[in-house]
Design a protein around this motif. Structure first.
Motif, short mmCIF file in Angstrom:
data_model
loop_
_atom_site.label_atom_id
_atom_site.label_comp_id
_atom_site.label_asym_id
_atom_site.label_seq_id
_atom_site.Cartn_x
_atom_site.Cartn_y
_atom_site.Cartn_z
N LEU A 38 33.75 52.06 25.28
CA LEU A 38 34.14 50.76 25.46
C LEU A 38 35.57 50.37 25.64
O LEU A 38 36.36 50.45 24.84
N VAL A 39 36.07 49.96 26.95
CA VAL A 39 37.30 49.58 27.30
C VAL A 39 37.56 48.42 26.99
O VAL A 39 36.97 47.33 27.29
N ILE A 40 38.71 47.88 26.44
CA ILE A 40 39.23 46.72 26.28
C ILE A 40 40.66 46.49 26.88
O ILE A 40 41.51 46.99 26.55
N ALA A 109 42.57 48.85 35.46
CA ALA A 109 42.94 48.94 33.98
C ALA A 109 41.64 49.42 33.41
O ALA A 109 41.46 50.57 32.72
N VAL A 110 40.62 48.75 33.88
CA VAL A 110 39.13 49.41 33.25
C VAL A 110 38.94 50.80 33.81
O VAL A 110 38.31 51.48 32.91
N GLY A 123 31.81 50.94 29.19
CA GLY A 123 31.77 49.56 29.02
C GLY A 123 32.75 48.83 29.05
O GLY A 123 33.88 49.67 28.81
N VAL A 124 32.95 47.51 29.31
CA VAL A 124 34.11 46.86 29.34
C VAL A 124 33.72 45.39 28.66
O VAL A 124 32.86 44.76 28.70
N ASN A 211 37.62 50.93 44.49
CA ASN A 211 38.97 50.29 45.11
C ASN A 211 38.96 48.93 45.01
O ASN A 211 38.87 48.01 45.98
N PRO A 212 39.05 48.43 43.81
CA PRO A 212 38.97 47.13 43.46
C PRO A 212 40.22 46.24 43.57
O PRO A 212 41.36 46.77 43.98
N VAL A 213 39.87 44.93 43.68
CA VAL A 213 41.21 44.22 43.94
C VAL A 213 41.04 42.90 42.96
O VAL A 213 39.94 42.08 42.87
N GLY A 214 42.01 42.69 42.06
CA GLY A 214 41.86 41.64 41.26
C GLY A 214 41.00 41.94 40.06
O GLY A 214 41.07 42.96 39.29
N TYR A 215 40.42 40.82 39.58
CA TYR A 215 39.42 40.92 38.21
C TYR A 215 38.17 41.48 38.36
O TYR A 215 37.53 41.69 37.22
#
Length: 415
Positions: A38-40, A109-110, A123-124, A211-215
């Motif tokens: 689980l990533v925080i 970061a995730v 998970g996140v 390849n994410p952008v933002g949140y």
């Protein structure tokens, strides 16, 4: 069981944002994978991090003792959140901490945390307690029962938001509407595509270059992963008690950028259309029948208002009035029949009024779409006004149904 043998920081992975099919071998003491990672992701969460770690550790120790890890990924917070988290690793042996000094952004970061993770389920969860930890085990059970992706949703049974302003609600609805238009195959698969609280099987996103952008990392997971079965669990989004909100206009710009990028690059094209949309045929048939009743109401009112033998109003004024009465008719029938299961849980007058206003706006947009499609088909494809009109009506009907399904009739407000 895998524990943290020292309180040293995790090395930050480099290179492409890609999750390996097998967990990294150089992490931990046993060399064996665990069940849940689980990533925080954190940034300036000094006042929250100890409480978050304590609550999550207690919950997971009771459910899957020793078979999980918590990975705090901090973007070099000026309040030194990472340092507070690192100091907790002695008390909480399942806790690992990563400090990123070169990269920024929640989504990346995730993924960096997942790259260092050893779990078969990834998970996140937010680091500010706006995501209720008690929902965690429901998400995990959904994955254990066969789901590739389990999403905590504000818009299913048991979900909602506690105290959002009108502006924030409008921005949230507008963002989802835009996403449904640009990328229906991704956003249409879940009721809450803006959720940042979910679990996914490692195998479902392994070897996919993200390849994410933002949140909005969930968009990337659905769009590029091999996600077949999706489960949703209701949760109530709570206002933070400590720290400050990080919602800014830049996030909305990044969200649009992300949608366009996924649209252009295509994501995972191997997903079947039925899996992507999950189109509810039964509801659509009921919606269509209600629409037919609206045609009858429209024609009747138009006759009563505009015919020379009745009130003889001007045609335009009569049509506007007839159209509004038909929309009201359609709303009442849809509220009582097509979407009765949702409206039964939102029965206060102001909740019905909000649904009606959204329904009205969407139908008016559908009218504009109807006219555009009619002209495009008639002028460029089929020079038959009646066939063109039939196609335009069909397109507008699907638009009205799909957008109302996603935005008008859903649980959004709880106490």
């Amino acid at each position: 069981m895998k524990t943290n043998s020292s309180n040293s920081l995790l090395a930050v992975p480099t290179g492409p944002l890609k999750i390996s099919e097998l967990p990294p071998n150089n992490v931990g003491t046993s060399g064996e994978s665990i069940h849940l990672s689980l990533v925080i992701p954190t940034y300036k969460e000094r006042d929250n991090i100890q409480n978050v770690v304590s609550i999550l550790s207690q919950l997971l120790d009771e459910s899957i003792p020793g078979n999980y890890e918590l990975i705090v990924v901090d973007d070099d917070s000026p309040d030194r959140t990472w340092e507070i988290a690192q100091s907790l690793t002695t008390e909480y042996p399942q806790l690992r901490v990563m400090r990123r000094e070169q990269e920024r952004g929640l989504s990346s970061a995730v993924i960096r945390g997942w790259q260092a993770a050893t779990g078969s389920v990834l998970g996140v969860i937010d680091g500010d307690l706006q995501h209720p930890p008690e929902v965690l085990m429901q998400l995990l059970r959904s994955v254990e029962q066969g789901a590739d992706l389990a999403v905590a949703s504000r818009h299913v049974e048991g979900g909602g938001v506690s105290s959002w302003s009108v502006v924030r609600r409008l921005l949230s609805r507008g963002a989802q509407l835009l996403g449904l238009v640009i990328l229906p195959g991704v956003l249409g698969r879940v009721s809450d595509p803006m959720s940042g609280y979910f679990m996914v099987r490692r195998s479902a996103i392994a070897n996919a270059t993200l390849n994410p952008v933002g949140y909005k990392i969930l968009l990337e997971v659905i769009g590029r992963g091999k996600v077949d079965e999706v489960a949703e669990v209701g949760y109530v989004f709570c206002e933070r008690k400590e720290g400050e909100s990080k919602v800014t206009w830049k996030q909305y710009i990044d969200y649009i950028h992300h949608l366009v990028r996924l649209r252009l690059t295509g994501g995972n094209k191997k997903q079947k259309l039925t899996q992507q949309t999950g189109f509810p045929i039964g509801r659509f048939i009921r919606f269509g029948l209600v629409g037919l009743s609206g045609v009858f109401v429209d024609m009747t009112i138009l006759y009563l208002l505009s015919d020379p033998t009745t009130l003889a109003w001007p045609l335009t004024r009569s049509k506007i009035m007839a159209g509004e009465i038909a929309i009201l008719n359609n709303f009442l029938w849809n509220d009582a029949w097509t979407f009765a299961d949702v409206s039964a849980r939102q029965q206060e007058w102001h909740q019905r009024l909000k649904r009606f206003l959204k329904f009205n706006a969407i139908c008016l947009a559908g009218l504009v779409l109807n006219v555009l499609v009619l002209n495009l088909v008639f002028n460029f494809l089929i020079p038959n006004r009646y066939i063109a009109n039939f196609i335009a009506i069909a397109v507008a009907t699907i638009w009205n149904f799909w957008i109302n399904l996603k935005l008008s009739w859903r649980v959004t407000e709880v106490k």
